[in-house]
Design a protein around this motif. Structure first.
Motif, mmCIF file in Angstrom:
data_model
loop_
_atom_site.group_PDB
_atom_site.id
_atom_site.type_symbol
_atom_site.label_atom_id
_atom_site.label_comp_id
_atom_site.label_asym_id
_atom_site.label_seq_id
_atom_site.Cartn_x
_atom_site.Cartn_y
_atom_site.Cartn_z
ATOM 1 N N LYS A 150 0.852 -1.197 0.000
ATOM 2 C CA LYS A 150 0.000 0.000 0.000
ATOM 3 C C LYS A 150 0.886 1.244 0.000
ATOM 4 O O LYS A 150 1.871 1.317 0.718
ATOM 5 N N MET A 151 0.521 2.194 -0.845
ATOM 6 C CA MET A 151 1.269 3.433 -0.966
ATOM 7 C C MET A 151 0.322 4.615 -0.799
ATOM 8 O O MET A 151 -0.849 4.521 -1.194
ATOM 9 N N ASN B 155 -5.063 3.104 -12.678
ATOM 10 C CA ASN B 155 -6.414 2.650 -12.345
ATOM 11 C C ASN B 155 -6.448 1.183 -11.975
ATOM 12 O O ASN B 155 -5.583 0.407 -12.391
ATOM 13 N N ILE B 156 -7.473 0.855 -11.212
ATOM 14 C CA ILE B 156 -7.640 -0.551 -10.831
ATOM 15 C C ILE B 156 -7.710 -1.375 -12.110
ATOM 16 O O ILE B 156 -8.407 -1.017 -13.058
ATOM 17 N N GLY B 157 -6.976 -2.460 -12.123
ATOM 18 C CA GLY B 157 -6.969 -3.324 -13.306
ATOM 19 C C GLY B 157 -5.734 -3.107 -14.171
ATOM 20 O O GLY B 157 -5.476 -3.881 -15.086
ATOM 21 N N ASP B 158 -4.970 -2.052 -13.887
ATOM 22 C CA ASP B 158 -3.753 -1.811 -14.689
ATOM 23 C C ASP B 158 -2.679 -2.833 -14.328
ATOM 24 O O ASP B 158 -2.446 -3.114 -13.150
ATOM 25 N N SER C 14 -6.268 -1.773 -5.945
ATOM 26 C CA SER C 14 -7.194 -0.865 -5.264
ATOM 27 C C SER C 14 -6.686 0.572 -5.382
ATOM 28 O O SER C 14 -5.479 0.829 -5.407
ATOM 29 N N LYS C 15 -7.630 1.498 -5.466
ATOM 30 C CA LYS C 15 -7.289 2.932 -5.459
ATOM 31 C C LYS C 15 -8.436 3.630 -4.747
ATOM 32 O O LYS C 15 -9.560 3.637 -5.242
ATOM 33 N N GLU D 187 -3.116 0.445 -3.893
ATOM 34 C CA GLU D 187 -2.663 -0.896 -3.530
ATOM 35 C C GLU D 187 -2.180 -1.618 -4.786
ATOM 36 O O GLU D 187 -2.867 -1.605 -5.808
ATOM 37 N N ILE D 188 -1.022 -2.189 -4.686
ATOM 38 C CA ILE D 188 -0.478 -2.957 -5.810
ATOM 39 C C ILE D 188 -0.218 -4.389 -5.351
ATOM 40 O O ILE D 188 0.350 -4.621 -4.276
ATOM 41 N N LYS D 189 -0.679 -5.320 -6.168
ATOM 42 C CA LYS D 189 -0.480 -6.737 -5.828
ATOM 43 C C LYS D 189 0.714 -7.256 -6.644
ATOM 44 O O LYS D 189 0.748 -7.047 -7.878
ATOM 45 N N ILE D 190 1.642 -7.879 -5.956
ATOM 46 C CA ILE D 190 2.776 -8.458 -6.696
ATOM 47 C C ILE D 190 2.305 -9.771 -7.332
ATOM 48 O O ILE D 190 1.828 -10.675 -6.637
#
Lengths: 305, 208
Positions: free
Chosen positions: A241-242, A256-259, A281-282, A297-300
């Motif tokens: 999370k940033m 955007n979510i989905g990028d 998530s944004k 939020e970025i998922k690895i």
């Protein structure tokens, strides 16, 4: 003209219209007859007469309802499908010069969805038509009120290699718009779409080191291809999370979510590693000192070894 | 748009029968299919919904013989007349070369005729086609129903209401008995071929 003759004449006219399939016109006349009988005194067997007319009116209403209920477009013969295909010229702007795309579009426009989906699916193999074909497949499902099936199809593409990351992002945005425009977003909410379409990660939480900051290339917008760096404020396994300050409007707008974020660099106190990520998530922060900033939020998804 | 194949000396045009629901568009094509067997060049395709109402279109291919050495082929289509099938009407109109507007002569359908003509006007406008320029014939159908006691609109009144501004050829007809059906077809073909000749000079090119 006396009462009896007038009623007889009207009923004859109503029946004639019925034979012509002009049901509304027939109904109007029967309603006039009903009013006329009700308003006239000393009509012989008045109640029985009125009951007969009411029965006629009911039956006409039912017939009209059947005609008006939009039937599901029937699957037509192959000959009829050929005529439909011919009808839509290949120079249709949306067909972008492809006769095969134009003919599949024609089938879709005439509600021949199964056949159209089959033809669009074949076109997924052609690079120049792939995105249009994919979008049209989703359109066909949404037109049939099958938003979940559209979502399922997109999910299938996301786990395969039919579409590239960029193509997938575009198709996903298109589907979200389509669902909203069709008014299906009450049933298939944005949250459900996001949850359903979130790709699986190839890494286990315990294999991921603590990450301090990340570097990635902007996937879209004016800054596409430019490098961006963000500090990680919280980590839960593969989820990072940033905080993005509200002043960084372009970054917020273009992520955007989905990028999909390919070729990311992850900086940890003990090592630097690279891999791919996904914006999961944004959310705008609505209270507290950081009000107005964004939590990203970025998922690895995977780590390159 | 007409297909001109100068190599094979062939011209193919698209004629659309337009009009309100139940005005007799399909009946026109059915009569042509049944009685113009020499000219009919294939199967008639109809897609009906409940109560014999056209859902998508009817289609009838015709071969109309040679004109100045050129094989003239026509594809006849009908549109679904019911108001809710507007999108289908737009699709069927694509590439139209000539239009037969089938008006219902029944007094009770007066308003429906006017609404349908307005709908045609709007759909053509969307395709950047001027209703005053495209070959158009008005057919006042169901004239035979007077004998059965139906109140009909006088022809003069229909002409005044529907054709006052357009001033296109108009014919009275009874698609059920066939009266006026052939004449309507022949009239629209004449206008269409004349129009296409003016636009593309196909006969001239062919004869040279």
């Amino acid at each position: 003209m006396n009462f009896g003759e007038k009623v007889k004449c009207l009923i004859k006219e109503a029946e004639l219209y019925k034979t012509q399939g002009l049901l509304n016109e027939s109904l109007d006349i029967y309603k006039n007859v009903e009013v006329l009988i009700e308003a006239t005194q000393n009509v012989k067997n008045k109640d029985r007469f009125l009951a007969k007319i009411a029965h006629k009116i009911d039956s006409l209403y039912k017939q009209i309802e059947t005609e008006l209920s939009a039937p599901k477009p029937p699957r037509v013969s192959e000959e009829a499908q050929s005529v439909m295909k011919e009808m839509v010229a290949p120079d249709e702007p949306e067909a972008k010069g492809s006769a095969s795309l134009a003919s599949a579009l024609a089938l879709a426009k005439f509600g021949q969805f199964d056949q159209a989906i089959e033809e669009f699916t074949q076109l997924l193999a052609t690079e120049s038509l792939r995105t249009d074909a994919a979008k049209n497949i989703l359109w066909c499902w949404v037109q049939q009120d099958e938003a979940e099936k559209a979502l399922g199809r997109l999910k299938q593409w996301m786990s395969g290699d039919v579409l590239t990351f960029d193509e997938l992002s575009g198709v996903r945005v298109y589907l979200e718009d389509l669902i909203r425009q069709a008014g299906l977003d009450t049933r298939v909410s944005k949250d459900k779409i996001h949850k359903d379409l979130e790709p699986e990660s190839e890494v286990d939480d315990e294999d991921i080191l603590d990450v301090d900051s990340i570097r990635f290339e902007m996937p879209r917008g004016e800054r596409k291809g430019e490098t961006a760096e963000l500090e990680v404020s919280f980590q839960a396994g593969k989820y990072l999370k940033m905080l993005v300050p509200k002043k960084d409007k372009r970054l917020i707008a273009d992520l955007n979510i989905g990028d999909y974020l390919s070729g990311m660099t992850f900086f940890s106190p003990v090592a630097i590693f690279s891999g791919n990520g996904y914006v999961s998530s944004k959310v705008v922060i609505n209270a507290g000192p950081k009000k107005g900033d964004y939590s990203l939020e970025i998922k690895i998804l995977n780590i390159q070894k | 748009m007409a297909i001109l194949n100068l190599k094979n000396n062939e011209i193919q045009c698209k004629i659309v029968y337009y009009g309100p629901g139940r005005s007799g568009k399909t009946t026109n094509l059915e009569f042509i299919h049944k009685h113009f067997t020499k000219q009919v060049a294939g199967k008639m395709i109809s897609i009906d919904t409940h109560g014999d109402r056209t859902l998508f279109f009817d289609f009838l291919p015709m071969g109309l013989g040679k004109i100045k050495g050129c094989d003239v082929k026509a594809q006849l289509y009908t549109v679904p007349g019911q108001v809710q099938y507007r999108a289908t009407r737009e699709l069927v109109l694509k590439g139209v070369d000539g239009i037969v507007f089938v008006a219902d002569s029944l007094k009770v359908r007066r308003e429906k005729n006017m609404m349908s003509l307005k709908d045609l006007h709007e759909n053509l406008k969307k395709m950047s086609i001027d209703i005053r320029r495209i070959p158009l014939v008005l057919q006042y159908n169901k004239r035979d129903l007077e004998k059965q006691g139906f109140p009909l609109m006088p022809l003069e009144k229909m002409e005044h209401e529907l054709n006052r501004q357009l001033k296109v050829p108009s014919l009275s007809a009874s698609a059920l008995t066939g009266a006026g059906v052939g004449k309507t077809l022949s009239q629209i073909m004449k206008l269409t071929l004349k129009y296409l000749q003016k636009e593309f000079h196909w006969a001239q090119d062919n004869s040279s």
